[in-house]
Design an enzyme around this catalytic site. Structure first.
Site, PDB file in Angstrom:
ATOM      1  N   HIS A  97      -3.344  33.354  46.263  1.00  4.64           N
ATOM      2  CA  HIS A  97      -3.617  31.956  45.907  1.00  4.64           C
ATOM      3  C   HIS A  97      -2.514  31.343  45.066  1.00  4.64           C
ATOM      4  O   HIS A  97      -2.763  30.626  44.115  1.00  4.64           O
ATOM      5  CB  HIS A  97      -4.953  31.824  45.174  1.00  4.64           C
ATOM      6  CG  HIS A  97      -6.100  32.100  46.082  1.00  4.64           C
ATOM      7  ND1 HIS A  97      -6.639  33.339  46.241  1.00  4.64           N
ATOM      8  CD2 HIS A  97      -6.789  31.288  46.921  1.00  4.64           C
ATOM      9  CE1 HIS A  97      -7.630  33.301  47.122  1.00  4.64           C
ATOM     10  NE2 HIS A  97      -7.731  32.060  47.552  1.00  4.64           N
ATOM     11  N   CYS A  98      -1.315  31.651  45.435  1.00  3.57           N
ATOM     12  CA  CYS A  98      -0.184  31.135  44.670  1.00  3.57           C
ATOM     13  C   CYS A  98       0.207  29.781  45.256  1.00  3.57           C
ATOM     14  O   CYS A  98       0.944  29.691  46.230  1.00  3.57           O
ATOM     15  CB  CYS A  98       0.982  32.119  44.729  1.00  3.57           C
ATOM     16  SG  CYS A  98       2.384  31.602  43.764  1.00  3.57           S
TER      17      CYS A  98
END
Lengths: 779, 404
Positions: free
Chosen positions: B95-96
């Site tokens: 989830h960057c």
């Protein structure tokens, strides 16, 4: 020698293997070559080498839950003391084992001085109690087995130690290889500093091995896929051999009794064991291909026997390889090489022994190796070689230069390009000339084509006149006629024109005459002669062609007038040549079309009557044939012929072939010419071409930028005077006047001047005319 | 763009001034760092905060940028837009947002099909096949097996070639580990145009602040983007959306390796398969030159000047590998407990295994280093150790595939 005899008596066997319980990391063999120890993370066993297989003798891995001390990265069997072994453990321990111990646990001593994995242990070859270790922590330690601790520690001051090896001949010396690519030489008595260091590889040096006989030789193998042999005996360490393998080199071992051989195995990807002759680094001398996973340990079974190799592998097998069972890549490799060069030269490499017989260059290729004999060298190779050497390590390379005009070379192309005349003479003469050229170069088809073109498109009257004249003189017409007929029909058949045979019949009369003409007249200097004769015979045979006869003297006129008249000659219907002269080719072309009718009628008449002196066909009639012919040549790759004909025929054919095709041909031909550096010819072709795209080739990149020799700035306006400094830039060094035309200058000293002046000057003097002292040269 | 570059330069220099300097060859290091930054700038038209963070270790930054550039733009079997898409997939696993939006923009610049950005289902099947190994490598790399490789390489319409797969694997590992760094250094907030307070960054942490425009000294990082072509900005705004659309099986995450040790999963022994001996040769053979670049990275990170004892460094490195089930025979793991305080251990574990701001279980990070440079250093160590761990597992699986 005593050893040798003993060896051959005791060591025998065959290629054999046994399964291990776990992957092996290293193997070592005892001195009398009867037992081998295999060590790995989960295995530590001794196997006896029997005649027909391995027999497990001892499992050294004892205890219910063996400690990491048993996880071996390396193992070595003492070469003096047959009960003594040492292992390097992955946890950093150095362990010695004594097989003579009465209990099950044979562990004798444990040194835990290294902080990291020990990569290598090595016993001194002659000193019983000396053991050396090299570790990941960058240290090497020397142990005296009678003491509890190491006696000395060597710090490499670089990265991890991958291998340590005592020199076999020098008592005090050992070599160490490092992960950063270095190799160090140490004196065992001086732990403070290495004796020498050099960078052997890029990336880690995984292994090294001293030559068993040659004191100064050290082989190293690295991750960079190289095996290098170093001569350490000189002041500067010198690389004497280098073998490029296909994968990183994990182990390297010199082959006993073979000075130039060494065995290697890889750490990754490649599972084979190779034996190399370092003098022949491009192909392995022998290959063992048994393992299914990477080979981790190799050792020659006996230090004086070159025929037995033992290997352990990650695939959990232990092999004994017999040298006689090795595969020899050389056998599969073709010992002969053959290659054509750009200009038809032929290079041929083969074993020297086969090439040695003195022969004339031309014959070698054909006589020495006819089809069947080719196999001979290969066969010879396969014979079991007594010496086990490469049967032949050197080959001879011969280059056969193609002779001029031979079908192989491209000389014909160059010759043709240079000799063909494309303009500057009347059409008939051009064809004639080109036919001669083709004939001289032994290209009969092209020659015939040119001849036929001449006949088809030029005014038939004149040549036939001359031939008639010949006939009158010599009276051998029938003979010549029949000969030329044969030749012509052959040529015609080649072009698949049988369906037009009836038409051609009518032609043959004309053709034959022309051909005969070609046969008889040797030189081009017959135009005048032609003229005179034509006048004589004119009235007898061709009343129709009065006008042409009047034109004939014009063949001798200065060249610039020719292209125009040349066109005119094709249209005999014009009543007065004088009138036609100023007309453009286009006009005359249309005229030709308008005059088509009459010949057509006469044609049908001829085909019936087979008259010898038939009226000629209109040139346009042949256009489809010629077009096909051009396409044929172009497709055959002889774009030279296509373009030459195209140029010589000019408007006669140009409209028949679409612009793009023409352009394509031109481009190809020009490209070829430029490849052969025939700049002048290529330029001429460009100039003579009628395609816009081609003609403009000459117009590009014609600017020459120059800087003022005085103020060094670009000259914009004129080439000889600078706008800025108002200096005359290009002054002749000889006459000191401004050069406005051709300026030649020396590339060495950059002085120059008028071409002629400089040429003259340099005929008399070697030095630069400017007096700069440079020795200029004009070539 | 000229203007914006100029702004970047000025920003660069001001940031140089702000940097809490080490005095040893300061000017040299400064020059080197700024040169590198300029290069990066010229390359990508912007200087990301990741590079800015690393700029305190110029020699490392150099090798990092070179590797990244090589993987993303230079010779390789995969088309460039594929590479960016794989990077998106990798970053989405953690989830960057920062990396996802960065590579989305790059993906579009490389003529990628905007449709693909709608989610993994919109991408070609071939890329979808990669999802499984992506998932495994990101969270539980020890599960990587020969069968995964085999499945991808099995001949068929959507099959991968070995060379392509190796490049993809290197890309995945690179991006996963970069997520750790981004998370650890708090650069994830970079994409949002408004400056935001980032979690757990100590006030003395000037680098980061400078990068995000929190100081008055430098124009905000939004500077270059403002001046950059409108299109890109829009793209980024458009595609900085939820990374979860590129993720399947979002529940799959890191599990303690230690707990599973009794199971059939064998401990990975470095002595049996190491980067230097094995990984390098394989990866370099299948994807030429990458081995040297990665090797240089590992060497550089190992040789970074570390104010504490080398034992601590080794402890950190081995601890990270241990988290991923990689063990060193020659290391006493008791040392990890002796040398690493609890806060640091938690920090390392969080950064290495849960670099996901959306669901960090250990938030806020309790470890507060004495010096900011220490934190960068630890982050670099985590990134490289993680990269190597993933590569080792993937390459070992490939080796096993090749042998079988």
């Amino acid at each position: 020698m005593e050893k040798m005899t003993r060896v051959s008596g005791t060591v025998s066997g065959c290629t054999m293997f046994c399964h291990l319980d776990a992957p092996a990391n290293a193997i070592s063999v005892c001195r009398d070559a009867t037992q081998v120890v295999v060590a790995g993370r989960n295995i530590f066993k001794i196997y006896g080498l029997e005649e027909d297989g391995f027999v497990e003798r001892l499992n050294l891995r004892v205890g219910r839950k063996p400690s990491l001390n048993f996880s071996c990265a390396d193992v070595m069997w003492h070469q003096m003391e047959e009960n003594l072994l040492a292992t390097a453990a992955t946890n950093g321990a150095v362990v010695t084992w004594n097989l003579a111990r009465p209990c099950r646990n044979k562990q004798e001593q444990l040194f835990t001085e290294h902080k990291r994995t020990v990569n290598k242990v090595c016993f001194h070859p002659t000193e019983v109690n000396m053991l050396l270790s090299g570790s990941q922590d960058g240290f090497m330690k020397c142990f005296d087995l009678r003491k509890k601790e190491s006696v000395s520690t060597f710090s490499g001051q670089s990265e991890s130690v991958r291998d340590v090896q005592f020199s076999i001949k020098d008592y005090f010396t050992f070599a160490a290889s490092f992960e950063n690519g270095n190799v160090q030489l140490w004196d065992i008595r001086r732990p403070d500093r290495y004796e020498r260091m050099f960078t052997a590889h890029t990336g880690p040096v995984f292994c090294c091995d001293w030559h068993p006989e040659d004191r100064g030789w050290l082989a190293t193998g690295g991750r960079d896929k190289m095996v290098k042999v170093w001569d350490m005996s000189t002041n500067r360490v010198k690389e004497i051999y280098c073998v490029q393998t296909i994968a990183s080199v994990a182990r390297v071992k010199w082959r006993p009794e073979r000075r130039y051989h060494l065995a290697t195995c890889s750490m990754m990807v490649d599972h084979n064991i190779y034996v190399w002759d370092v003098r022949r680094p491009f192909i392995p001398f022998a290959t063992f291909e048994e393992h299914k996973d990477v080979t981790t340990g190799i050792v020659w079974r006996h230090q004086h026997d070159p025929y037995f190799l033992l290997s352990g592998s990650k695939d959990s097998t232990l092999y004994q390889h017999m040298f006689k069972d090795a595969s020899r890549p050389v056998d599969r490799a073709n010992p002969e090489g053959l290659c054509f060069g750009l200009f038809g030269d032929l290079a041929f490499a083969a074993k020297e022994s086969l090439m040695s017989a003195p022969q004339s260059v031309g014959d070698v290729g054909r006589k020495t190796y006819p089809g069947g004999d080719r196999r001979y060298p290969i066969f010879f190779f396969k014979k079991p070689d007594v010496t086990e050497q490469f049967a032949q390590v050197s080959s001879a390379l011969s280059v056969f230069e193609s002779e001029a005009g031979s079908s192989v070379g491209m000389d014909w192309f160059i010759n043709t390009a240079q000799s063909y005349l494309l303009s500057g003479k009347p059409f008939a003469e051009l064809c004639e000339h080109n036919a001669q050229v083709a004939k001289r170069l032994n290209r009969p088809q092209e020659s015939t084509t040119w001849t036929m073109l001449r006949i088809m498109f030029s005014e038939p009257a004149n040549p036939s006149l001359s031939s008639n004249h010949n006939l009158n003189k010599s009276g051998n017409l029938p003979l010549v006629n029949s000969f030329s007929m044969k030749e012509m029909s052959a040529a015609l058949n080649e072009r698949n024109k049988e369906n037009r045979q009836d038409n051609l019949h009518s032609l043959e009369t004309n053709l034959n005459n022309n051909d005969e003409n070609e046969e008889t007249e040797g030189s081009e200097g017959q135009a005048e002669y032609l003229f005179g004769d034509a006048e004589l015979d004119d009235d007898d045979l061709y009343s129709m062609e009065h006008d042409n006869q009047a034109e004939e003297p014009e063949y001798l006129l200065p060249q610039e007038a020719f292209p125009l008249r040349h066109e005119i000659m094709d249209h005999p219907s014009a009543p007065e040549p004088v009138q036609e002269k100023p007309e453009s080719p286009h006009v005359s072309g249309s005229e030709a079309e308008s005059t088509c009718l009459t010949p057509m009628e006469s044609f049908s008449l001829i085909s019936v009557s087979q008259l010898l002196f038939s009226p000629h066909l209109p040139p346009k009639f042949f256009c489809p044939i010629v077009k096909e012919m051009l396409c044929y040549y172009a497709e055959q790759g002889d774009v030279q012929m296509a373009v030459s004909v195209l140029i010589v025929l000019g408007d006669r054919i140009r409209k028949e072939i679409d612009e793009l095709t023409q352009e394509h041909w031109y481009m190809s031909y020009i490209d070829l010419l430029q490849r052969f550096e025939l700049w002048n010819v290529s330029n001429e072709v460009i100039k003579l071409s009628t395609c816009g795209a081609i003609m403009c080739l000459n117009q590009t990149s014609t600017t020459l930028h120059i800087n003022c020799s005085n103020c060094k700035r670009p000259m914009s306006n004129k080439g000889w005077i600078c706008d800025r400094c108002h200096h005359c830039a290009s002054v002749c060094a000889v006459c000191h006047h401004v050069v406005k035309g051709l300026f030649v200058w020396c590339q060495g000293c950059s002085h120059g001047g008028h071409l002629e002046h400089v040429m003259e000057w340099l005929k008399q003097s070697k030095h630069c005319p400017a007096g700069c002292g440079h020795l200029c040269e004009y070539t | 763009t000229f203007l914006s570059e100029k702004q970047c330069y000025s920003q660069l220099f001001s940031f140089e001034n702000v940097r809490p300097g080490r005095n040893v060859n300061l000017s040299f290091e400064k020059d080197r760092a700024s040169l590198l930054c300029m290069k990066a700038l010229a390359n990508r038209g912007r200087l990301d905060s990741v590079s800015q963070q690393m700029a305190s270790h110029p020699q490392y930054l150099e090798s990092f940028l070179r590797t990244q550039h090589y993987i993303l733009y230079m010779d390789g079997p995969l088309p460039v837009h594929y590479r960016h898409y794989i990077a998106i997939m990798a970053a989405a696993r953690h989830h960057c947002r920062y990396l996802v939006s960065l590579h989305s923009a790059q993906f579009l610049l490389a003529d990628g099909d905007p449709l693909w950005l709608q989610g993994l289902e919109a991408a070609p099947l071939r890329l979808q096949h990669l999802d499984h190994i992506n998932k495994v490598l990101a969270h539980q790399p020890w599960l990587t097996a020969r069968s995964h490789i085999q499945a991808l390489l099995k001949t068929g319409e959507q099959c991968w070639s070995l060379a392509e797969l190796v490049q993809a694997v290197v890309l995945l590992a690179h991006c996963h580990s970069l997520c750790s760094f981004v998370f650890g250094s708090g650069s994830d907030s970079d994409t949002t145009p408004t400056p935001r307070v980032h979690h757990g960054t100590p006030p003395g942490y000037c680098l980061c602040d400078a990068a995000n425009g929190n100081t008055a000294l430098s124009p905000s990082l939004a500077g270059p983007t403002e001046k950059a072509p409108r299109r890109r900005e829009e793209d980024e705004a458009m595609f900085s959306a939820d990374p979860s659309r590129f993720v399947t099986d979002p529940e799959f995450g890191y599990q303690e390796f230690a707990r599973r040790e009794e199971d059939h999963f064998q401990v990975f022994r470095v002595q049996d398969y190491s980067w230097e001996d094995h990984g390098f040769s394989l990866v370099n053979r299948l994807y030429s030159d990458i081995g040297h670049l990665l090797d240089e990275r590992f060497r550089n990170v190992a040789s970074l000047p570390f104010p504490h004892s080398p034992d601590l460094k080794r402890a950190i490195w081995n601890y990270i590998h241990c988290i991923y089930g990689i063990r060193y025979d020659d290391y006493d793991y008791g040392e990890v407990n002796r040398l690493l305080e609890r806060g640091l251990k938690l920090y390392i574990k969080a950064v290495a295994c849960y670099p996901d701001s959306s669901k960090t279980p250990l938030c806020p990070l309790s470890w507060a280093p004495v010096k900011a440079s220490d934190k960068v250093h630890v982050n670099l160590l985590v990134m490289e150790a993680r990269l190597q761990a993933e590569l080792l597992y993937a390459l070992r699986a490939i080796t096993q595939y090749m042998i079988a």
